[in-house]
Design a protein around this motif. Sequence first.
Motif, PDB file in Angstrom:
ATOM      1  N   UNK A  25      45.514  -3.417 -58.584  1.00 49.73           N
ATOM      2  CA  UNK A  25      44.149  -3.286 -58.069  1.00 49.73           C
ATOM      3  C   UNK A  25      43.623  -4.595 -57.489  1.00 49.73           C
ATOM      4  N   UNK A  26      44.178  -5.725 -57.949  1.00 47.66           N
ATOM      5  CA  UNK A  26      43.727  -7.011 -57.425  1.00 47.66           C
ATOM      6  C   UNK A  26      44.556  -7.485 -56.238  1.00 47.66           C
ATOM      7  N   UNK A  27      45.431  -6.610 -55.713  1.00 46.70           N
ATOM      8  CA  UNK A  27      46.221  -6.894 -54.507  1.00 46.70           C
ATOM      9  C   UNK A  27      47.037  -8.179 -54.668  1.00 46.70           C
ATOM     10  N   UNK A  28      47.858  -8.189 -55.701  1.00 40.96           N
ATOM     11  CA  UNK A  28      48.752  -9.323 -55.913  1.00 40.96           C
ATOM     12  C   UNK A  28      49.782  -9.402 -54.788  1.00 40.96           C
ATOM     13  N   UNK A  29      50.033 -10.602 -54.314  1.00 38.90           N
ATOM     14  CA  UNK A  29      51.073 -10.844 -53.317  1.00 38.90           C
ATOM     15  C   UNK A  29      52.413 -10.862 -54.041  1.00 38.90           C
ATOM     16  N   UNK A  30      53.374 -10.080 -53.549  1.00 38.58           N
ATOM     17  CA  UNK A  30      54.680 -10.046 -54.220  1.00 38.58           C
ATOM     18  C   UNK A  30      55.795 -10.564 -53.303  1.00 38.58           C
TER      19      UNK A  30
END
Length: 403
Positions: free
Chosen positions: A269-274
Amino acid sequence: MPHSVFIIMASVSAVPASQASAPSLKVSANDCSSNGTRECISSFKAADVVIELAPTHKPKPDSTDLVFGTVFTDHMLTVEWTSTGGWQRPHICPLHNLSIHPACSALHYAVQLFEGMKAYRGADNVVRLFRPMLNMKRMLKSAERACLPSFDAAELLECIRKLVEVDKEWTPHSDSASLYIRPTFLGTEPSLGVKRPSRALLYVILSPVSSYFSTGAKPVSLWADTKYIRAWKGGTGDCKMGGNYGASIYAQHEAVNFGCQQVLWLYGEDHQITEAGTMNVFLYWINENGEEELATPPLDGVILPGVTRQSILELTRKWGVFKVSERYLTMADLCRALKENRVKEMFGSGTACVVCPLGQVLYRGQNLHIPCLGDCPPLASRLLKELSDIQYGRTPSDWICLV
């Protein structure tokens, strides 16, 4: 096989004494599992390899005109396994099509994995492998997750070394090209039951390659959207399985429709960069605490543990010039840092591309421009040079194994 061959039952010539300082390829049996708790009780042996040389050889391509992964060498390595007979003798033989049952588990249930590594020819004409044992250990971890049989990592690496030596003339005479090595592992159970396969095939093919991206080393543009997810905790994102990549192609095409070259994969939900496309991601910035930092997402099961990623972390920590962190990064972090002019560079890393600058991110309809200072950001350029100098033998390193 339908082709005529010459059969050799001896090992390929040993490494010259002058190169005896190269690191040993051997590891202990306990190193063969991903967690070090299980020994490789049964494995094929490189000393048993049967070498069948092709009677004719294909012409070698021009190293300046290579399209990634489209040209293949004269030979391949194959090793078969069954639950009743165990591992069979390894074979180095002419490259040929595979014959598999139409019900095999690799085709129906994606019981399949692969690795990606390279051989490099230096100006001294010596061919080198870059940290290949890390690839072997990662392959064992993927095999465990796919319920495919274990093997001795050092034995497979020695088989691969022999294969590369047989086809070493295919290694480009160029410091901008290399010989890509693709080990692949398939479940070949001829059954439609969803179960651990009782038959498997491990094979390795070789391909001379140049740059992975058609744009060369120029900055790549990314499409960041939560519509698609590459991997999730508890899944197989930390394993190199074909299904991870096949499922990403649709999103890749959508990114192109938005004018971008690759997907910036987000999670949660926090739009983590992977990851960026097939690359690990690095952000070089002034962090929230005012520190100069090189940061990359942590290995939490979602991120692939890249060999180049690990090498960059080890190199930069050895420099001691700035803070080096494995930490979560979100799109909110990136947007805020860009607005406050705290971003220095952003780049991807991987075996295929080595180091690739990232120049633009399309996120929620807004183009985020990443500082690049032209096409050669300083940190990305320094890392590319230092890694390339090691890979091509210009800088001595214990990360290298000689062919």
